[in-house]
Design an enzyme around this catalytic site. Structure first.
Site, PDB file in Angstrom:
ATOM      1  N   PHE A 113       0.849  -1.192   0.000  1.00  0.00           N
ATOM      2  CA  PHE A 113       0.000   0.000   0.000  1.00  0.00           C
ATOM      3  C   PHE A 113       0.886   1.244   0.000  1.00  0.00           C
ATOM      4  CE2 PHE A 113      -2.910   3.177   1.740  1.00  0.00           C
ATOM      5  CZ  PHE A 113      -3.995   2.964   0.909  1.00  0.00           C
ATOM      6  N   ASP A 184       1.755  -5.515   8.082  1.00  0.00           N
ATOM      7  CA  ASP A 184       0.618  -4.605   8.037  1.00  0.00           C
ATOM      8  C   ASP A 184      -0.631  -5.469   7.879  1.00  0.00           C
ATOM      9  OD1 ASP A 184      -1.440  -2.861   7.321  1.00  0.00           O
ATOM     10  OD2 ASP A 184      -0.119  -1.526   6.195  1.00  0.00           O
ATOM     11  N   TYR A 209     -10.940   0.589  10.595  1.00  0.00           N
ATOM     12  CA  TYR A 209     -12.160   1.069   9.932  1.00  0.00           C
ATOM     13  C   TYR A 209     -12.608   0.171   8.787  1.00  0.00           C
ATOM     14  CZ  TYR A 209      -8.387   3.197   7.167  1.00  0.00           C
ATOM     15  OH  TYR A 209      -7.237   3.413   6.449  1.00  0.00           O
ATOM     16  N   LYS A 210     -11.859  -0.888   8.514  1.00  0.00           N
ATOM     17  CA  LYS A 210     -12.246  -1.820   7.455  1.00  0.00           C
ATOM     18  C   LYS A 210     -13.086  -2.943   8.061  1.00  0.00           C
ATOM     19  CE  LYS A 210      -7.976  -0.757   4.900  1.00  0.00           C
ATOM     20  NZ  LYS A 210      -8.529   0.102   3.838  1.00  0.00           N
ATOM     21  N   ARG A 356     -12.991  -3.801  -7.089  1.00  0.00           N
ATOM     22  CA  ARG A 356     -12.776  -4.566  -5.856  1.00  0.00           C
ATOM     23  C   ARG A 356     -14.108  -4.870  -5.165  1.00  0.00           C
ATOM     24  NH1 ARG A 356      -8.636  -2.152  -1.667  1.00  0.00           N
ATOM     25  NH2 ARG A 356     -10.379  -0.708  -1.410  1.00  0.00           N
TER      26      ARG A 356
END
Length: 397
Positions: A113, A184, A209-210, A356
């Site tokens: 990322f 990560d 938050y995912k 996605r």
């Protein structure tokens, strides 16, 4: 007894929406808004500054950290919460480099990322000691681990394709080469089983938050292996990482636990929302989540490929190599995704051509998957994405 899945009744998902974007932002858990209102109105409003003691705000970061620890295979007192994922990446990476002062290479991969790579680049510029960031292709990482590598820093599940690194194997190779390992877990925590303590990685970081549904901007977390905590020298030596914050000592003296990796004042309202969101995980076993996720993803791949030959699978077909998302490549992917969102199937897009779809078994079931595939077929087969309104690119894709 493990809780049954899905648990859609625990979330406020709008009627008519099939939400396949929990890999980017989880939906609102029921009870979270009420918890925030109570913190604002009763605790802050009624108690004012006294709430740090009367509402036990001061220990909230640790209590939430311990709940996250249970989802990533970590022991109590090993996970600190607060700040952002970028800050936690910086903390872990800076501490890891201090642990290997005679080595100059940070090894990541080209699919990592961007923020992780940006933080590494910025840290290298800041310390000015001729460190180097190497980013081989994800499939070449294992062969790139050698004895000049100080730190291996990887995202467990790739944000674009959902490709998943073998955590145990890579960590073992890093340690055999004498390197420090940082994982990560942004796309892993709450999505796939993680045994961070068992694999012996020194550090792990992640956002909430995912798949953990903590809300936009929810605080991040950092794990440090308990046996190395006292050797960690925090690059960001914040007040609340001090052993005795209210002693107001002029010099930094780190806490004797992972709490030394706290920096500033904790975001109490957001931590409270996250704490409420984690209630949805009570009684849920990650092995059951994983089994359900694999079934949903495999069904989705089969249904979409059967109906939409225009789309190309961009995720690993083998479920053992894939996280809890499925990506398809399509030249007009952005416009197609906007058309899907307009019809109640919410996923997202990543440049240059990736559509996605995230699968969270807490609120997604088999019927949702099949209905979504049928709507995708309508959009792609009917070329509904050609409508001009779907060509306008928004700030967030």
């Amino acid at each position: 007894m493990a809780a049954s899945l899905p648990r859609k009744g625990l979330f406020d998902i709008p009627d008519g929406v099939i939400y396949l974007d929990g890999n980017s932002l989880g939906p609102l858990p029921k009870g979270a808004a009420e918890r925030a209102l109570n913190v604002i109105g009763e605790e802050w409003g009624g108690e004012l500054i006294r709430a740090w003691n009367t509402a036990d705000w001061m220990t909230l970061p640790k209590r939430v950290g311990d709940r996250i620890a249970g989802l990533i295979g970590a022991p109590e007192d090993s996970v600190a919460t607060g700040d952002t994922l970028s800050i936690k990446v910086y903390q872990a990476l800076a501490a890891a480099l201090e642990m290997r002062p005679d080595r100059k290479v940070i090894l990541s991969d080209s699919g990592n990322f961007p923020t992780d790579l940006y933080m590494a680049q910025g840290l290298i510029r800041t310390i000015g000691k001729d460190h180097e960031l190497r980013t081989p292709a994800p499939e070449d990482v294992a062969s790139a681990i050698c004895e000049d590598v100080a730190v291996v820093m990887l995202t467990h599940v790739d944000y674009r394709s959902g490709r998943m690194h073998d955590m145990g194997h890579i960590t073992r190779l890093a340690h055999e080469a004498g390197a420090v390992m940082i994982w990560d877990l942004a796309h892993s925590a709450g999505a796939v089983p993680v045994e961070i303590a068992a694999c012996r990685a020194e550090f792990a970081v992640g956002c909430t938050y995912k798949y953990l549904n903590g809300g936009p901007g929810a605080p991040a977390f950092i794990y440090a292996r308990p046996d190395i905590v006292e050797r960690i020298e925090p690059a960001l030596a914040g007040w609340l990482g001090h052993a005795a914050p209210f002693a107001m000592e002029p010099d930094y003296r780190p806490a004797m636990s992972t709490e030394r990796l706290r920096v500033g004042t904790p975001p109490i309202i957001q931590l409270s929302v996250l704490d409420a969101a984690l209630d949805a995980w009570d009684g849920v076993a990650m092995v059951d989540v994983r089994a359900a996720s694999i079934g949903l993803c495999d069904t989705f791949i089969s249904e979409v490929e059967l109906r939409c030959p225009q789309l190309t699978l961009a995720s690993p077909r083998d479920s053992g190599l894939r996280g809890s998302q499925v990506s398809f490549a399509f030249e007009h992917g952005y416009a197609a995704m906007q058309a899907l969102i307009d019809r109640g199937v919410i996923g997202d897009f990543r440049a240059p051509d990736i559509m996605r779809f995230g699968f969270t078994p807490l609120y997604i079931g088999d019927d949702d998957v099949r209905t979504a595939a049928a709507i995708i077929a309508e959009v792609i087969g009917g070329e509904l994405w050609r409508d001009e309104k779907y060509q306008v690119v928004s700030a967030v894709t």
